[in-house]
Design a protein around this motif. Structure first.
Motif, PDB file in Angstrom:
ATOM      1  N   VAL A 187       0.837  -1.205   0.000  1.00 34.88           N
ATOM      2  CA  VAL A 187       0.000   0.000   0.000  1.00 34.88           C
ATOM      3  C   VAL A 187       0.871   1.254   0.000  1.00 34.88           C
ATOM      4  O   VAL A 187       0.641   2.196  -0.774  1.00 34.88           O
ATOM      5  CB  VAL A 187      -0.943  -0.003   1.217  1.00 34.88           C
ATOM      6  N   ASP A 242      -6.623   0.835  -3.339  1.00 35.43           N
ATOM      7  CA  ASP A 242      -7.994   0.517  -2.962  1.00 35.43           C
ATOM      8  C   ASP A 242      -7.977  -0.139  -1.583  1.00 35.43           C
ATOM      9  O   ASP A 242      -7.702  -1.326  -1.448  1.00 35.43           O
ATOM     10  CB  ASP A 242      -8.617  -0.422  -3.999  1.00 35.43           C
ATOM     11  N   LEU A 243      -8.259   0.648  -0.550  1.00 37.58           N
ATOM     12  CA  LEU A 243      -8.225   0.122   0.814  1.00 37.58           C
ATOM     13  C   LEU A 243      -9.402  -0.797   1.101  1.00 37.58           C
ATOM     14  O   LEU A 243      -9.399  -1.516   2.101  1.00 37.58           O
ATOM     15  CB  LEU A 243      -8.211   1.281   1.821  1.00 37.58           C
ATOM     16  N   GLY A 244     -10.399  -0.773   0.234  1.00 36.63           N
ATOM     17  CA  GLY A 244     -11.563  -1.626   0.449  1.00 36.63           C
ATOM     18  C   GLY A 244     -11.247  -3.102   0.341  1.00 36.63           C
ATOM     19  O   GLY A 244     -12.000  -3.943   0.843  1.00 36.63           O
ATOM     20  N   ASP A 245     -10.140  -3.438  -0.324  1.00 35.50           N
ATOM     21  CA  ASP A 245      -9.761  -4.845  -0.479  1.00 35.50           C
ATOM     22  C   ASP A 245      -9.013  -5.386   0.737  1.00 35.50           C
ATOM     23  O   ASP A 245      -8.728  -6.581   0.801  1.00 35.50           O
ATOM     24  CB  ASP A 245      -8.873  -5.018  -1.719  1.00 35.50           C
ATOM     25  N   LEU A 246      -8.679  -4.515   1.692  1.00 31.02           N
ATOM     26  CA  LEU A 246      -7.882  -4.931   2.842  1.00 31.02           C
ATOM     27  C   LEU A 246      -8.759  -5.474   3.960  1.00 31.02           C
ATOM     28  O   LEU A 246      -9.948  -5.166   4.054  1.00 31.02           O
ATOM     29  CB  LEU A 246      -7.065  -3.748   3.375  1.00 31.02           C
ATOM     30  N   GLU A 247      -8.132  -6.283   4.815  1.00 32.00           N
ATOM     31  CA  GLU A 247      -8.803  -6.699   6.040  1.00 32.00           C
ATOM     32  C   GLU A 247      -9.012  -5.469   6.924  1.00 32.00           C
ATOM     33  O   GLU A 247      -8.297  -4.472   6.810  1.00 32.00           O
ATOM     34  CB  GLU A 247      -7.956  -7.732   6.788  1.00 32.00           C
ATOM     35  N   GLU A 248      -9.982  -5.544   7.812  1.00 32.20           N
ATOM     36  CA  GLU A 248     -10.307  -4.379   8.636  1.00 32.20           C
ATOM     37  C   GLU A 248      -9.106  -3.898   9.445  1.00 32.20           C
ATOM     38  O   GLU A 248      -8.826  -2.694   9.517  1.00 32.20           O
ATOM     39  CB  GLU A 248     -11.465  -4.714   9.578  1.00 32.20           C
ATOM     40  N   GLU A 265      -5.936  -4.310   8.787  1.00 28.98           N
ATOM     41  CA  GLU A 265      -4.936  -3.736   7.885  1.00 28.98           C
ATOM     42  C   GLU A 265      -5.353  -2.337   7.446  1.00 28.98           C
ATOM     43  O   GLU A 265      -4.524  -1.417   7.379  1.00 28.98           O
ATOM     44  CB  GLU A 265      -4.759  -4.648   6.671  1.00 28.98           C
ATOM     45  N   ARG A 266      -6.632  -2.184   7.151  1.00 30.90           N
ATOM     46  CA  ARG A 266      -7.149  -0.879   6.736  1.00 30.90           C
ATOM     47  C   ARG A 266      -7.003   0.142   7.864  1.00 30.90           C
ATOM     48  O   ARG A 266      -6.644   1.298   7.635  1.00 30.90           O
ATOM     49  CB  ARG A 266      -8.612  -1.021   6.315  1.00 30.90           C
ATOM     50  N   GLU A 267      -7.254  -0.294   9.096  1.00 35.03           N
ATOM     51  CA  GLU A 267      -7.130   0.605  10.244  1.00 35.03           C
ATOM     52  C   GLU A 267      -5.681   1.034  10.453  1.00 35.03           C
ATOM     53  O   GLU A 267      -5.406   2.189  10.799  1.00 35.03           O
ATOM     54  CB  GLU A 267      -7.661  -0.088  11.501  1.00 35.03           C
ATOM     55  N   GLN A 288      -4.771   3.594   7.732  1.00 38.22           N
ATOM     56  CA  GLN A 288      -5.428   4.868   7.996  1.00 38.22           C
ATOM     57  C   GLN A 288      -4.797   5.577   9.189  1.00 38.22           C
ATOM     58  O   GLN A 288      -4.645   6.808   9.192  1.00 38.22           O
ATOM     59  CB  GLN A 288      -6.925   4.647   8.252  1.00 38.22           C
TER      60      GLN A 288
END
Length: 348
Positions: A189, A200-206, A208-210, A213
């Motif tokens: 990323v 595209d952060l939508g493809d990440l696990e929650e 990982e996305r956190e 961010q």
């Protein structure tokens, strides 16, 4: 593969797919143990129990059942497994180190296989590790001091961040180190962001996305969203650490994660500086900054971390004196460990 010249076809789909994974390694199967005939495996389980009331119903069991007059029960069940003939039960292999031109070498020591880094991509190498300069050759002994000097501006940028920001970044990276896959995802990323792309952060696990961010929020708090140049430099500095972490062995990354308290990181940074200097100077655990390593478990952990990075710590005597010696051999492990330690220490 050409039998006479030992060259792999680098355009073959299997080679391409394997090469795309940074930690994938090709190997040659040297021996295997197989079944020559069908092999039945049977497990017999005998269970006992007590009945506290009269049984008025008939229960069908997958096995044998009996009841004694005393009210106790006994069940006997068999579990069978059939292994077909010609089934591989165990095997051994030798890893390959494959060069960009398709030539390869057999690695007699495990975890030394892989693919030579392809420098055809500008700015980044194909295994995800950042390009550290035009003359970096993973097949030659490193001038570690020179390579680290090129990155000093990244370390300086991290070291002047506010204390609470540095602490938060260190904690985020420490948590990420607990999951090898999370490290690779974060590296990918940040790689895209440093290239000016929007991942595209939508493809990440929650989780990982956190993490992504949270890092972006910390960067924005420091420089503001409008200061694009400084923001880009700070993201590159964080990417440098994560990319180095991703380049370490699994065990090396795990050991480093257990050494992420600021005092220990400062001690590791001192050792890395001595490794880079290449003087082979004798150090003492009584020296300023190294005293924390007098704790035997921490010293053993440090020794293991450096050994996994092809760097040797040699204890000279029981008076806490030791030398730091960089093992002269091809490979990037001393460099990625040094970058990760320096970067994390700047956040400590």
């Amino acid at each position: 593969m050409c039998p006479s010249c030992r060259v792999l076809d680098m355009s073959h789909p299997v080679i391409k797919q394997t090469r795309a994974n940074p930690r994938a390694v090709l190997g040659v199967l040297t021996e295997r143990i197989m079944t020559s005939l069908p092999c039945p495996v049977t497990n017999n389980v005998l269970k006992h129990g007590n009945v506290g009331a009269n049984v008025s119903a008939c229960v069908f069991l997958s096995g044998k059942a009996s009841m004694k007059h005393s009210g106790s029960t006994q069940t006997d069940s068999d579990v069978s497994l059939g292994i077909p003939a010609n089934t591989v039960m165990a095997y051994s292999l030798i890893e390959l180190y494959v060069k960009c031109n398709g030539k390869f070498e057999l690695c007699l020591i495990c975890n030394n296989g892989g693919f030579e880094i392809d420098r055809s991509k500008e700015g980044l190498e194909v295994d995800g590790f950042m390009d550290l300069g035009g003359d970096f050759d993973t097949n030659s002994p490193l001038n570690l001091n020179k390579e680290l000097e090129k990155l000093s501006s990244h370390f300086q940028l991290l070291s002047v961040l506010p204390a609470d920001t540095r602490s938060s970044l260190l904690q985020l990276l420490k948590t990420t180190m607990e999951d090898r896959e999370a490290v690779s995802v974060l590296e990918s990323v940040l790689d895209q962001m440093c290239d000016g792309e929007t991942p595209d952060l939508g493809d990440l696990e929650e989780s990982e996305r956190e993490t992504v961010q949270a890092i972006l929020d910390l960067v924005d708090q420091c420089v503001g969203k409008e200061e694009d140049e400084i923001r880009s430099s700070l993201l590159s500095a964080v990417h440098l650490i994560v990319s180095a972490m991703d380049g370490m062995t699994d065990e090396g990354l795990s050991v480093l994660g257990s050494c992420c308290s600021p005092p220990v990181l400062q001690a590791l940074q001192i050792l890395v500086q001595h490794v880079a200097a290449g003087s082979g100077e004798t150090l003492s655990l009584r020296d300023a900054g190294l005293a924390i390593l007098t704790e035997e478990e921490l010293y053993q952990r440090t020794e293991r971390l450096f050994a996994l990075s092809n760097v040797e710590l040699t204890r000279l005597n029981e008076d806490a004196e030791f030398t730091v010696t960089s093992v002269i051999c091809p490979g990037h492990l001393p460099l990625v460990m040094s970058i990760a330690v320096n970067g994390l220490a700047c956040l400590g």
